[in-house]
Structure formats: C-alpha cells, structure tokens
Write an enzyme that holds these catalytic residues in place. Structure first.
Site, mmCIF file in Angstrom:
data_model
loop_
_atom_site.group_PDB
_atom_site.id
_atom_site.type_symbol
_atom_site.label_atom_id
_atom_site.label_comp_id
_atom_site.label_asym_id
_atom_site.label_seq_id
_atom_site.Cartn_x
_atom_site.Cartn_y
_atom_site.Cartn_z
ATOM 1 N N GLY A 38 -70.896 -3.949 45.114
ATOM 2 C CA GLY A 38 -69.788 -3.340 44.385
ATOM 3 C C GLY A 38 -69.774 -3.561 42.892
ATOM 4 C CD GLU A 92 -66.602 -10.899 43.623
ATOM 5 O OE1 GLU A 92 -66.849 -9.687 43.808
ATOM 6 O OE2 GLU A 92 -66.586 -11.713 44.553
ATOM 7 C CG ASP A 96 -58.552 -8.023 49.357
ATOM 8 O OD1 ASP A 96 -57.423 -8.507 49.511
ATOM 9 O OD2 ASP A 96 -58.919 -6.995 49.936
ATOM 10 C CE LYS A 124 -57.143 -4.601 47.021
ATOM 11 N NZ LYS A 124 -57.482 -4.220 48.414
#
Length: 171
Positions: A38, A92, A96, A124
C-alpha cells in the site's frame, strides 16, 4: 464510492510531510522503510519531496487478507532491511488498529537504529487497539474502509489518484 481526500489535498500534504522530514533529517541520511504494498504510491511521491539524501527499503506485512477488517499481523517479511546505527522512518499508507505498526516497531527496534520514527499518510485514531506513536501524520480519517492512492480492496482501486470510502456495492 465517495471521495474522502482529493488528489490535490494529498499532494499538498505529501509536500508538507516531505518538507518536515527534510528539515528533521538534514545531514542524517535516513532510511525510509516502506510497508508494501500500500505504501508504494505514497513513498514514491514522498521521496521526491524530500530534499536531503536518503535511502529506501521495504518490509511486507499483511493484516487485512482479502477482507475489510484488520486482524493484526497475518504475515510479515522484513527482507534484508538493516538499520543498525542508522536513522530510519517507517512509511505507512494507513494506520488502522496499530497492531501491524506495533509489531514492525518492535522488530525493527531490535536492530538498534539511531532513531526510528513513523510517517503515516492516513490514521484512524478511533480504531487503534495498540498504542502507537506517529511522528509524521498526514490525515486523521474515520474508521471507514478506504481505497485509492495505493490502498486496495482485493487488489483493486490502488491506481485511484484520490482516497475514497468504499461500500458494499463497490465490490
């Protein structure tokens, strides 16, 4: 799918993060450690904004599998990352639960780097299940499942130039 962060918002934030890292790591030649897969888009853009010499390396972790909920570290490959005696920054795409980041920080700290910091584009805060420190923070976002700008859902949507919230009909 609903756009959460536009291409322009992301580009401006990446410029800001690049400037902060450049100032903090002047004369330190840090290693940027990208968390595959990612981070690829974010890392590529970020390293072009950093104006001081730096190296890159990669780790690979998986915490989502094929689903939409992080279950912690399901698998991890550190490859041949060696940060002993170096300044290092974990890059990153998204933090999460914090479980993956906590694991990586623990493993990489054992290599005795001069410093180990974290740069995350998306965070988050309400979803954290592990205590994590994010030194360079892009955006705080809600606990929704997001895709785009490198983030995927079953290997789809990584190529979107923005970050969007996914719902079931996007499957």
């Amino acid at each position: 799918m609903k756009i959460l962060l536009t291409e322009e918002q992301i580009a401006e934030k990446v410029r800001t993060l690049g400037a902060q890292l450049s100032a903090d790591y002047r004369d330190k030649n840090p290693v940027l450690i990208g968390c595959l897969k990612g981070c690829v888009v974010f890392l590529a853009d970020l390293m072009r904004e950093i104006t001081v010499p730096h190296a890159i390396d990669f780790v690979r972790t998986s915490s989502y599998g094929k689903g939409r909920v992080s279950t912690g570290v399901e698998e991890a490959e550190i490859f041949d990352v060696n940060i002993r005696g170096r300044h290092a920054v974990i890059v990153e795409d998204i933090v999460d639960t914090g479980l993956t980041l906590g694991y990586l920080t623990e493993v990489l700290t054992k290599q005795e780097p001069l410093s180990l910091k974290v740069c995350a584009l998306l965070v988050k805060p309400g979803a954290h299940r592990a205590p994590v420190t994010i030194d360079y923070r892009g955006f705080d976002i809600p606990a929704d499942f997001v895709v785009g700008y490198g983030l995927d859902w079953g290997e789809r949507y990584r190529d979107l130039p923005y970050v969007a919230v996914v719902d079931e009909q996007d499957a």
